[in-house]
Scaffold this active site. Structure first.
Site, mmCIF file in Angstrom:
data_model
loop_
_atom_site.group_PDB
_atom_site.id
_atom_site.type_symbol
_atom_site.label_atom_id
_atom_site.label_comp_id
_atom_site.label_asym_id
_atom_site.label_seq_id
_atom_site.Cartn_x
_atom_site.Cartn_y
_atom_site.Cartn_z
ATOM 1 N N CYS A 3 37.119 42.211 29.388
ATOM 2 C CA CYS A 3 37.145 41.821 30.808
ATOM 3 C C CYS A 3 35.720 41.753 31.380
ATOM 4 C CB CYS A 3 38.004 42.845 31.560
ATOM 5 S SG CYS A 3 37.794 42.851 33.339
ATOM 6 N N CYS A 29 35.043 43.781 34.563
ATOM 7 C CA CYS A 29 35.044 45.211 34.228
ATOM 8 C C CYS A 29 33.652 45.652 33.773
ATOM 9 C CB CYS A 29 36.054 45.514 33.117
ATOM 10 S SG CYS A 29 37.760 45.124 33.540
#
Length: 117
Positions: free
Chosen positions: A33, A36
């Site tokens: 991600c 993230c």
């Protein structure tokens, strides 16, 4: 004293997060991600700066999907701000560091205010 994010498994979630005497920011994330990866270093700093008054817990949703499903996490990163076993605030997606810091300060203020009641 914990001064870095702790990696939490589904099995340890209840004890580490819900039964914590300190407020907890739970970061639901995954290695693939992009957003993230933006939030991660910010949370590392916050964990160091607030050591002793806040815990940053990271849950890899690829390896530990149970609690993410229980909390209805659909997009990552999702951060849950938890105090006394209850979700006080939910933040979905990455944000600038200043916004995250303001959110953390506000979260701790709310927790402190409610603790005095």
């Amino acid at each position: 004293m914990i001064n870095e994010p702790i990696h939490v498994t589904d099995a340890a979630f209840e004890k580490t997060v819900l039964q914590s005497s300190l407020p907890v920011i739970v970061d639901f994330w995954a290695p693939w991600c992009g957003p993230c990866k933006v939030v991660g270093p910010m949370l590392d700093k916050i964990a160091r700066e607030y050591a002793g008054s806040l815990i940053v817990a990271k849950v890899n949703t690829d390896e530990n999907p149970e609690w993410a499903m229980k909390y209805g996490v659909q997009g990552i990163p999702t951060m849950l701000f938890v105090a006394n076993g209850k979700v006080v605030h939910r933040q979905v997606g990455a944000m600038p560091e200043k916004v995250l810091r303001d959110m953390v300060a506000q979260f701790l203020d709310v927790v402190k205010t409610n603790a005095g009641k």
